[in-house]
Write an enzyme that holds these catalytic residues in place. Structure first.
Site, PDB file in Angstrom:
ATOM      1  N   SER A   1       0.682  -1.416  -0.248  1.00  0.00           N
ATOM      2  CA  SER A   1      -0.134  -0.042  -0.059  1.00  0.00           C
ATOM      3  C   SER A   1       0.798   1.415  -0.341  1.00  0.00           C
ATOM      4  O   SER A   1       2.028   1.246  -0.330  1.00  0.00           O
ATOM      5  CB  SER A   1      -0.781   0.310   1.070  1.00  0.00           C
ATOM      6  OG  SER A   1       0.131   0.316   2.103  1.00  0.00           O
TER       7      SER A   1
ATOM      8  N   ASP B   1      -0.826  -1.330  -4.460  1.00  0.00           N
ATOM      9  CA  ASP B   1      -2.432  -1.203  -3.670  1.00  0.00           C
ATOM     10  C   ASP B   1      -2.052   0.607  -4.113  1.00  0.00           C
ATOM     11  O   ASP B   1      -1.900   0.928  -3.429  1.00  0.00           O
ATOM     12  CB  ASP B   1      -2.278  -1.994  -2.625  1.00  0.00           C
ATOM     13  CG  ASP B   1      -3.974  -2.102  -1.785  1.00  0.00           C
ATOM     14  OD1 ASP B   1      -4.840  -1.468  -3.268  1.00  0.00           O
ATOM     15  OD2 ASP B   1      -4.177  -1.592  -0.588  1.00  0.00           O
ATOM     16  N   HIS B   2      -3.640   0.658  -4.495  1.00  0.00           N
ATOM     17  CA  HIS B   2      -3.472   2.143  -4.759  1.00  0.00           C
ATOM     18  C   HIS B   2      -2.774   3.284  -5.171  1.00  0.00           C
ATOM     19  O   HIS B   2      -2.201   3.910  -4.344  1.00  0.00           O
ATOM     20  CB  HIS B   2      -4.165   2.917  -3.663  1.00  0.00           C
ATOM     21  CG  HIS B   2      -5.916   2.590  -3.064  1.00  0.00           C
ATOM     22  ND1 HIS B   2      -7.146   2.831  -4.069  1.00  0.00           N
ATOM     23  CD2 HIS B   2      -5.945   1.817  -2.568  1.00  0.00           C
ATOM     24  CE1 HIS B   2      -7.859   2.058  -3.331  1.00  0.00           C
ATOM     25  NE2 HIS B   2      -7.483   1.016  -2.438  1.00  0.00           N
TER      26      HIS B   2
ATOM     27  N   GLU C   1      -9.473   1.895 -10.535  1.00  0.00           N
ATOM     28  CA  GLU C   1     -10.261   1.788 -10.528  1.00  0.00           C
ATOM     29  C   GLU C   1     -11.814   2.874 -10.375  1.00  0.00           C
ATOM     30  O   GLU C   1     -10.855   3.984 -11.821  1.00  0.00           O
ATOM     31  CB  GLU C   1     -10.304   2.486  -8.886  1.00  0.00           C
ATOM     32  CG  GLU C   1     -11.408   2.442  -7.924  1.00  0.00           C
ATOM     33  CD  GLU C   1     -10.744   3.435  -6.405  1.00  0.00           C
ATOM     34  OE1 GLU C   1     -10.052   2.390  -5.853  1.00  0.00           O
ATOM     35  OE2 GLU C   1     -11.574   3.276  -5.967  1.00  0.00           O
TER      36      GLU C   1
ATOM     37  N   HIS D   1     -13.523   2.343   3.132  1.00  0.00           N
ATOM     38  CA  HIS D   1     -11.670   1.397   3.866  1.00  0.00           C
ATOM     39  C   HIS D   1     -12.496   2.009   5.266  1.00  0.00           C
ATOM     40  O   HIS D   1     -12.531   2.686   5.889  1.00  0.00           O
ATOM     41  CB  HIS D   1     -11.742   2.022   2.817  1.00  0.00           C
ATOM     42  CG  HIS D   1     -11.106   1.802   2.092  1.00  0.00           C
ATOM     43  ND1 HIS D   1     -11.046   2.480   0.521  1.00  0.00           N
ATOM     44  CD2 HIS D   1      -9.881   1.189   0.896  1.00  0.00           C
ATOM     45  CE1 HIS D   1     -10.609   1.938  -0.555  1.00  0.00           C
ATOM     46  NE2 HIS D   1      -9.925   1.287  -1.074  1.00  0.00           N
TER      47      HIS D   1
ATOM     48  N   GLY E   1     -11.812  -2.401   0.829  1.00  0.00           N
ATOM     49  CA  GLY E   1     -12.374  -2.180   1.308  1.00  0.00           C
ATOM     50  C   GLY E   1     -13.865  -3.456   2.675  1.00  0.00           C
ATOM     51  O   GLY E   1     -14.382  -3.111   2.651  1.00  0.00           O
TER      52      GLY E   1
ATOM     53  N   ASN F   1      -9.748  -7.128  -1.454  1.00  0.00           N
ATOM     54  CA  ASN F   1      -8.657  -6.685  -0.893  1.00  0.00           C
ATOM     55  C   ASN F   1      -8.639  -6.705   0.683  1.00  0.00           C
ATOM     56  O   ASN F   1      -9.880  -6.386   1.271  1.00  0.00           O
ATOM     57  CB  ASN F   1      -8.046  -4.803  -0.563  1.00  0.00           C
ATOM     58  CG  ASN F   1      -7.861  -5.268  -2.331  1.00  0.00           C
ATOM     59  OD1 ASN F   1      -8.081  -6.163  -2.805  1.00  0.00           O
ATOM     60  ND2 ASN F   1      -7.244  -3.689  -2.880  1.00  0.00           N
TER      61      ASN F   1
ATOM     62  N   THR G   1      -7.674  -4.188   6.759  1.00  0.00           N
ATOM     63  CA  THR G   1      -8.208  -2.916   8.140  1.00  0.00           C
ATOM     64  C   THR G   1      -8.195  -3.800   9.771  1.00  0.00           C
ATOM     65  O   THR G   1      -7.853  -4.791  10.702  1.00  0.00           O
ATOM     66  CB  THR G   1      -9.343  -2.375   8.658  1.00  0.00           C
ATOM     67  OG1 THR G   1      -9.044  -1.404   7.267  1.00  0.00           O
ATOM     68  CG2 THR G   1      -9.655  -2.059   9.673  1.00  0.00           C
TER      69      THR G   1
HETATM   70  O1  G3H Z   1      -6.550  -1.705  -0.868  1.00  0.00           O
HETATM   71  C1  G3H Z   1      -6.600  -2.000   0.404  1.00  0.00           C
HETATM   72  C2  G3H Z   1      -7.667  -2.235   0.948  1.00  0.00           C
HETATM   73  O2  G3H Z   1      -9.923  -2.129   0.334  1.00  0.00           O
HETATM   74  C3  G3H Z   1      -8.407  -2.409   2.554  1.00  0.00           C
HETATM   75  O3  G3H Z   1      -9.395  -2.380   3.230  1.00  0.00           O
HETATM   76  O4  G3H Z   1      -8.930  -2.009   4.730  1.00  0.00           O
HETATM   77  O5  G3H Z   1     -10.850  -1.804   4.563  1.00  0.00           O
HETATM   78  O6  G3H Z   1     -10.502  -3.919   4.432  1.00  0.00           O
HETATM   79  P1  G3H Z   1     -10.081  -2.060   4.272  1.00  0.00           P
HETATM   80 ZN    ZN Z   2      -8.566   0.098  -1.299  1.00  0.00          ZN
END
Ligand code: G3H
Ligand code: ZN
Length: 308
Positions: free
Chosen positions: A50, A82-83, A134, A179, A208, A229, A232
């Site tokens: 990330s 990621d992102h 995205e 997220h 998310g 993904n 958290t």
């Molecule tokens: O790109 C990473 C995710 O979208 C993780 O989302 O922290 O809600 O699991 P999250």
């Molecule tokens: Zn994400």
């Protein structure tokens, strides 16, 4: 085994209606935990780096950890950005040996998102590396009202045009998740997922996922979500292990004692997700399908050098 790209894995997931866990990791224990569970569960896995991980560990360091971890197992492992925030960052990741990219232009005006995604795709595809894009926007839980989440959802018709114009290999969709939720309460818009799947034909990506109800995740997979993904939920498990370790061994000064417990807790959280996503057991004991098409070196090669 060497890293693989996400292209073939996501195609398999799409065909067989399961999803591949894309797990965020920031340090050695987290990377190890994820690949160990993938190996134990015979599951393909995506390890993603990330923006926070890049700030914390550094791009090359994070990539190096994942490459070493992948080499220690015989199930396929993908190293994914990621992102990704810019064209430049995507190219830096190509050079660092990432086998899957993401350009997240969801906060940009539509035409700008199309333009940069297309440029990233053109270059990445030239060396056989797939790109996630995205469209619509997956917001952050702390600053998103239900109305804002609804307004940011992916429009299926626009998604059709976006994929046709950019050539992106997979699409992160905004379908009701946000997220960084700490409880599994969100319901996904399954009809919207189905409509996007039918119009784009590409594997869809759920961001998310930590805040989404399990039943909704199962339905989403049945309707076209192929990559999920998770960050958290895994961090919560890791920190729970650290806290318990600190309480259990108040006089201990060796950090490995706490980190080992955190790693065990994280492993169980990863296992739970891999089983929920249906990816457990997808890699036979003989390993990943033989043949060079699925296996690429850690560094991207010219397309002509690798059999398709
Ligand atoms: O790109 C990473 C995710 O979208 C993780 O989302 O922290 O809600 O699991 P999250
Ligand atoms: Zn994400």
């Amino acid at each position: 085994m060497p890293l693989v790209t996400s292209k073939e894995l996501l195609a398999k997931a799409k065909e067989e209606h399961f999803a591949i866990g894309a797990f965020n990791a920031n340090n050695m224990e987290q990377v190890q935990a994820i690949v160990e569970v993938a190996q134990e569960e015979r599951a393909p896995v995506i390890l993603q780096v990330s923006q926070g991980a890049i700030r914390y560990a550094g791009l090359e360091y994070a990539a190096g950890l994942v490459k070493l971890a992948a080499a220690s197992v015989d199930v396929p492992v993908v190293l994914h950005l990621d992102h990704g925030t810019s064209f430049e960052q995507n190219i830096q990741c190509l050079r660092a040996g990432f086998t899957s990219l993401m350009f997240d232009g969801s906060a940009l005006p539509y035409e700008e998102n199309v333009a940069i995604t297309s440029r990233v795709c053109e270059i990445a595809h030239a060396v056989g590396i797939p790109v996630e894009a995205e469209l619509g926007r997956v917001l952050q839980a702390k600053d998103a009202s239900p109305e804002e989440v609804a307004a940011a959802m992916t429009d299926p018709e626009q998604a059709r045009e976006f994929i046709a114009r950019t050539g992106a290999d997979s699409l992160a969709v905004a379908v009701g998740s946000v997220h960084a939720m700490r409880a599994q309460e969100a319901e996904l818009d399954i009809e919207r997922i189905e409509a996007i799947r039918a119009r784009t034909g590409v594997p869809l990506v759920l961001h998310g996922s930590s805040g989404v109800r399990e039943e909704s995740i199962r339905e989403a997979i049945a309707h076209g979500i192929c990559k999920i993904n998770v960050a958290t939920y895994l961090n919560q498990a890791f920190v729970r292990g650290l806290r318990e370790g600190l309480q259990k061994y108040p006089d201990e000064v060796d950090p490995r004692k706490f980190l080992a417990l955190a790693k065990e807790y994280l492993k169980e959280a990863v296992r739970e997700k891999i089983r929920l996503f249906g990816s457990a057991g997808k890699i036979g004991l003989a390993g990943w399908r033989s043949g060079p098409a699925q296996v690429r070196g850690a560094r991207p090669r010219p397309a002509g050098a690798v059999e398709e």
